[in-house]
Design an enzyme around this catalytic site. Sequence first.
Site, PDB file in Angstrom:
ATOM      1  N   SER A 143       0.860  -1.193   0.000  1.00 58.57           N
ATOM      2  CA  SER A 143       0.000   0.000   0.000  1.00 58.57           C
ATOM      3  C   SER A 143       0.892   1.238   0.000  1.00 58.57           C
ATOM      4  O   SER A 143       2.063   1.156   0.390  1.00 58.57           O
ATOM      5  CB  SER A 143      -0.884   0.005   1.245  1.00 58.57           C
ATOM      6  OG  SER A 143      -1.669   1.184   1.293  1.00 58.57           O
ATOM      7  N   TYR A 157      -1.822  -0.964  10.534  1.00 60.13           N
ATOM      8  CA  TYR A 157      -1.957  -1.349   9.127  1.00 60.13           C
ATOM      9  C   TYR A 157      -0.747  -0.866   8.323  1.00 60.13           C
ATOM     10  O   TYR A 157      -0.130  -1.634   7.562  1.00 60.13           O
ATOM     11  CB  TYR A 157      -3.253  -0.753   8.570  1.00 60.13           C
ATOM     12  CG  TYR A 157      -3.409  -0.914   7.075  1.00 60.13           C
ATOM     13  CD1 TYR A 157      -3.787  -2.137   6.527  1.00 60.13           C
ATOM     14  CD2 TYR A 157      -3.169   0.160   6.204  1.00 60.13           C
ATOM     15  CE1 TYR A 157      -3.926  -2.286   5.152  1.00 60.13           C
ATOM     16  CE2 TYR A 157      -3.311   0.011   4.840  1.00 60.13           C
ATOM     17  CZ  TYR A 157      -3.689  -1.203   4.310  1.00 60.13           C
ATOM     18  OH  TYR A 157      -3.815  -1.353   2.959  1.00 60.13           O
TER      19      TYR A 157
HETATM   20  P1  NAP Z   1     -11.324  -6.134   0.391  1.00 62.09           P
HETATM   21  O1  NAP Z   1     -12.184  -5.670  -0.714  1.00 62.09           O
HETATM   22  O2  NAP Z   1     -11.813  -6.095   1.780  1.00 62.09           O
HETATM   23  O3  NAP Z   1     -10.864  -7.624   0.051  1.00 62.09           O
HETATM   24  C1  NAP Z   1      -9.997  -8.289   0.924  1.00 62.09           C
HETATM   25  C2  NAP Z   1      -9.843  -9.719   0.459  1.00 62.09           C
HETATM   26  O4  NAP Z   1      -8.965 -10.396   1.359  1.00 62.09           O
HETATM   27  C3  NAP Z   1     -11.152 -10.483   0.474  1.00 62.09           C
HETATM   28  O5  NAP Z   1     -11.155 -11.428  -0.565  1.00 62.09           O
HETATM   29  C4  NAP Z   1     -11.111 -11.185   1.830  1.00 62.09           C
HETATM   30  O6  NAP Z   1     -11.952 -12.318   1.811  1.00 62.09           O
HETATM   31  C5  NAP Z   1      -9.629 -11.535   1.893  1.00 62.09           C
HETATM   32  N1  NAP Z   1      -9.121 -11.809   3.245  1.00 62.09           N
HETATM   33  C6  NAP Z   1      -9.157 -10.997   4.334  1.00 62.09           C
HETATM   34  N2  NAP Z   1      -8.585 -11.628   5.394  1.00 62.09           N
HETATM   35  C7  NAP Z   1      -8.182 -12.843   4.949  1.00 62.09           C
HETATM   36  C8  NAP Z   1      -7.537 -13.948   5.553  1.00 62.09           C
HETATM   37  N3  NAP Z   1      -7.180 -13.954   6.853  1.00 62.09           N
HETATM   38  N4  NAP Z   1      -7.273 -15.035   4.798  1.00 62.09           N
HETATM   39  C9  NAP Z   1      -7.635 -15.070   3.501  1.00 62.09           C
HETATM   40  N5  NAP Z   1      -8.242 -14.067   2.867  1.00 62.09           N
HETATM   41  C10 NAP Z   1      -8.516 -12.961   3.586  1.00 62.09           C
HETATM   42  O7  NAP Z   1      -9.923  -5.337   0.409  1.00 62.09           O
HETATM   43  P2  NAP Z   1      -9.108  -4.614  -0.763  1.00 62.09           P
HETATM   44  O8  NAP Z   1      -9.336  -3.162  -0.625  1.00 62.09           O
HETATM   45  O9  NAP Z   1      -9.336  -5.277  -2.049  1.00 62.09           O
HETATM   46  O10 NAP Z   1      -7.628  -4.916  -0.241  1.00 62.09           O
HETATM   47  C11 NAP Z   1      -6.841  -5.961  -0.804  1.00 62.09           C
HETATM   48  C12 NAP Z   1      -5.375  -5.663  -0.541  1.00 62.09           C
HETATM   49  O11 NAP Z   1      -5.055  -4.398  -1.116  1.00 62.09           O
HETATM   50  C13 NAP Z   1      -5.038  -5.559   0.943  1.00 62.09           C
HETATM   51  O12 NAP Z   1      -3.789  -6.159   1.170  1.00 62.09           O
HETATM   52  C14 NAP Z   1      -4.947  -4.056   1.191  1.00 62.09           C
HETATM   53  O13 NAP Z   1      -4.052  -3.765   2.207  1.00 62.09           O
HETATM   54  C15 NAP Z   1      -4.437  -3.582  -0.146  1.00 62.09           C
HETATM   55  N6  NAP Z   1      -4.762  -2.169  -0.450  1.00 62.09           N
HETATM   56  C16 NAP Z   1      -6.040  -1.760  -0.718  1.00 62.09           C
HETATM   57  C17 NAP Z   1      -6.271  -0.430  -1.075  1.00 62.09           C
HETATM   58  C18 NAP Z   1      -7.625   0.083  -1.469  1.00 62.09           C
HETATM   59  O14 NAP Z   1      -7.769   1.291  -1.735  1.00 62.09           O
HETATM   60  N7  NAP Z   1      -8.645  -0.727  -1.561  1.00 62.09           N
HETATM   61  C19 NAP Z   1      -5.213   0.493  -1.089  1.00 62.09           C
HETATM   62  C20 NAP Z   1      -3.934   0.039  -0.785  1.00 62.09           C
HETATM   63  C21 NAP Z   1      -3.725  -1.297  -0.474  1.00 62.09           C
HETATM   64  P3  NAP Z   1     -12.613 -12.922   3.179  1.00 62.09           P
HETATM   65  O15 NAP Z   1     -12.977 -11.759   4.047  1.00 62.09           O
HETATM   66  O16 NAP Z   1     -13.752 -13.736   2.719  1.00 62.09           O
HETATM   67  O17 NAP Z   1     -11.518 -13.755   3.772  1.00 62.09           O
END
Ligand code: NAP
Length: 259
Positions: A143, A157
Amino acid sequence: MFTSISGRTAIVTGGSKGIGFGIARVLAGAGANVLVCGRDEEALRRASEALSDLSGRVDTAVVDVADPESCHDMADRAHREFGGIDILCANAGIFPSVRLEEMSPDALELVMSTNFKGTVYALQACLADLERSGHGRVVVTSSITGPLTGYPGWSHYGASKAAQLGFIRTAAMELAAKGITINAVLPGNIRTEGLDELGQDYLDQMAATVPQGRLGDVADIGHAALFFATDEAGYITGQSIVVDGGQVLPESLMALQDM
Ligand code: NAP
């Protein structure tokens, strides 16, 4: 222009939703067989259905990346279903907001064990298959928050996301002899299902802080991951790329207003 990844096998942790789903869609669209992983079976079923018309085969697995045994089951499943593992996208992550005064040891542990340790456990489980493939690729979703920026409520985080970058630099050296590269994508604010719940006004305000004037799409991260997965990116390892529409560039609010 790039060598096709068609027929190769990718694991995407956290592939059922958000950015991981976008990565899975880009990789399966490029013909890779993709094992989509997450904890919620129903979300996995929906993702699998939405990915069913792409050229790569898609399978799902219930996996908790914070549990090393679950990560080993994940790797076994990919091995059994697709015959090996060429690409691991360690993407699963959580981002509960809590200020320092309220942060319990359990809350800290949950974020570190999912975001940071989960990255390590997933890689350890896939290591033998990635080495056997002869061109193993690991793409970590970090991130901008932590490595480059801060946001109140996300100190744990941010630390977990910065830890991923510290990890890949030494891991890259250990993996080099095994023919495996490991790199990270640092997304800015990406539009996911979770963000949509915040309402259009909030989304517009967020977009206004990005020089390109829009939030990122999950496919923007998918394309960066695809690049790292290609043969042509084989001489890049231990590196990271920011995919944020220029979000981290303005040195002040005034700089944005003067654009
Ligand atoms: P999201 O929409 O909440 O999706 C998170 C995914 O991770 C879901 O598929 C969730 O499925 C899975 N997950 C969570 N805990 C888990 C575990 N213990 N074991 C296996 N799967 C797990 O989040 P997102 O925004 O797409 O974020 C994805 C990644 O991108 C993260 O690493 C986050 O730090 C990074 N990120 C996101 C953003 C943003 O703007 N969205 C920005 C920078 C970085 P389940 O809950 O069903 O397990």
